[in-house]
Design an enzyme around this catalytic site. Structure first.
Site, PDB file in Angstrom:
ATOM      1  NE  ARG A 137       9.219  48.647  35.328  1.00 16.58           N
ATOM      2  CZ  ARG A 137       9.161  49.878  35.814  1.00 16.58           C
ATOM      3  NH1 ARG A 137       9.373  50.097  37.092  1.00 16.58           N
ATOM      4  NH2 ARG A 137       8.914  50.898  35.013  1.00 16.58           N
ATOM      5  N   GLY A 138       9.335  46.450  31.535  1.00 13.42           N
ATOM      6  CA  GLY A 138       8.301  46.976  30.659  1.00 13.42           C
ATOM      7  C   GLY A 138       7.452  48.030  31.339  1.00 13.42           C
ATOM      8  CG  ASP A 139       7.325  51.641  30.226  1.00 11.37           C
ATOM      9  OD1 ASP A 139       7.887  51.672  31.342  1.00 11.37           O
ATOM     10  OD2 ASP A 139       7.845  52.051  29.177  1.00 11.37           O
TER      11      ASP A 139
ATOM     12  CG  PHE B  72      11.211  58.579  20.793  1.00 11.66           C
ATOM     13  CD1 PHE B  72       9.854  58.367  20.973  1.00 11.66           C
ATOM     14  CD2 PHE B  72      11.763  58.350  19.536  1.00 11.66           C
ATOM     15  CE1 PHE B  72       9.052  57.949  19.929  1.00 11.66           C
ATOM     16  CE2 PHE B  72      10.969  57.931  18.479  1.00 11.66           C
ATOM     17  CZ  PHE B  72       9.608  57.724  18.678  1.00 11.66           C
TER      18      PHE B  72
ATOM     19  CB  SER C 187      21.867  43.312  17.474  1.00 18.02           C
ATOM     20  OG  SER C 187      22.225  44.128  18.585  1.00 18.02           O
TER      21      SER C 187
ATOM     22  CB  ALA D 105       2.234  44.150  27.911  1.00 14.95           C
TER      23      ALA D 105
ATOM     24  CD  GLU E  70      14.916  47.571  20.247  1.00 18.12           C
ATOM     25  OE1 GLU E  70      15.834  47.090  20.960  1.00 18.12           O
ATOM     26  OE2 GLU E  70      14.168  48.476  20.617  1.00 18.12           O
TER      27      GLU E  70
ATOM     28  CG  HIS F   2      20.769  46.844  20.206  1.00 15.28           C
ATOM     29  ND1 HIS F   2      20.386  45.604  19.725  1.00 15.28           N
ATOM     30  CD2 HIS F   2      19.616  47.480  20.543  1.00 15.28           C
ATOM     31  CE1 HIS F   2      19.059  45.504  19.768  1.00 15.28           C
ATOM     32  NE2 HIS F   2      18.573  46.632  20.257  1.00 15.28           N
TER      33      HIS F   2
ATOM     34  CD  GLN G 174      16.716  54.342  26.372  1.00 15.55           C
ATOM     35  OE1 GLN G 174      16.867  54.238  25.158  1.00 15.55           O
ATOM     36  NE2 GLN G 174      15.568  54.098  26.973  1.00 15.55           N
TER      37      GLN G 174
END
Length: 289
Positions: A103-105, A212, A12, A48, A14, A262, A172
């Site tokens: 969850r996200g930041d 990063f 995959s 978000a 991204e 990925h 990750q």
């Protein structure tokens, strides 16, 4: 690694949602190039709230309609159960069958984390609301989440996501294959045997990579970092060196039984294409530049 060898390999790529019309045009070119690899799916990162969320939705639906399964990232940060349910219904109605649940930041300036605090709660909510409509991917951290209280607690957090209903995981990125092997061994001892696909970051720019990696807790081994620093502004040497070491790591991962790869493309095609072609994956076509 024995548990991972039972799964069919999947591959995959991204993307992140572009901000401008020019970015949309560029992504279309990248998408067309990477589609030649016939990946199992594309994924699109999540913004978000507000227009960033809308860009994710637009990008997901646009890519999906072009014939390759596309998996939106979905974060519980800043979202209510109602808004998340609306998104799930929208995706289901448009034929989306895979979700990357995170969850996200918390974005800068957003005061509330949302009704759901952790990824396992988001996974549980997706299952409660949508049943088995989605294959749920979750994040895994072979080098451990930078905000985890301890390595053991991070493993328990991952187990909670699996118990909540996750089907599979994407890691990750990392540059030390042994960290992935050790992570899988620990999961096997805990009785966790879902597919855990390594996340792969092509190296094209050392300054950006260092930034990063600092934010997300991915270690750049000293020997790699020192060599990249030595190249300075020589972007071609950085590209060649990065391609070589990432290809070697991917070969090591696949040979050991990793259930696919990925690629974090950063909306660029060439670096991922080079690694893909170097791997000479069986029954998959070589991509032309």
């Amino acid at each position: 690694m024995e548990s991972q060898k039972q799964f069919k390999r999947r591959f995959s790529f991204e993307f992140f949602p572009p901000k401008t019309d020019q970015g949309k045009e560029k992504l279309q070119v990248v998408r067309d190039k990477l589609a030649e690899a016939n990946p199992d799916f594309f994924s699109v990162t999540f913004g978000a709230g507000g227009s960033t969320r809308d860009r994710t939705i637009d990008t997901v639906l646009s890519l999906h309609k072009q014939g390759i399964s596309t998996a939106p990232h979905l974060s519980c940060v800043g979202g209510s159960r109602e808004s998340i349910a609306e998104l799930l219904d929208l995706y289901k109605d448009n034929g989306i069958n895979r979700i990357v649940a995170l969850r996200g930041d918390l974005p800068s300036g957003m005061g509330a984390a949302g009704e759901l605090r952790y990824a396992n709660e988001l996974v549980s909510f997706i299952r409660e609301h949508s049943g088995d409509a989605f294959n749920i991917e979750v994040a895994a951290y072979p080098e451990f989440h930078p905000q985890a209280r301890s390595a053991e607690e991070d493993l328990k957090n991952f187990a909670r996501k699996v118990e909540a209903g996750a089907n599979s995981a994407i890691t990750q990125y990392f540059f030390n294959a042994d960290s992935y092997f050790y992570f899988i061994d620990r999961l096997e001892k805990m009785g966790i045997t879902i597919p855990v696909v390594p996340g792969i970051m092509p190296i094209v720019n050392y300054t950006n990579l260092a930034r990063f990696s600092e934010m997300c807790g991915a270690e750049i081994p000293r020997w790699i970092r020192k060599q990249l620093e030595a190249y300075g502004d020589d972007s071609e040497s950085i590209r060649q060196f990065g391609e070589e070491i990432v290809t070697r790591m991917c070969e090591k991962l696949l040979d050991a039984g990793a259930p696919g790869l990925h690629f974090y493309t950063l909306n660029q095609a060439n670096a991922s294409v080079s690694i893909w072609n170097n791997l000479g994956l069986a029954q998959r076509d070589k991509i032309a530049f």
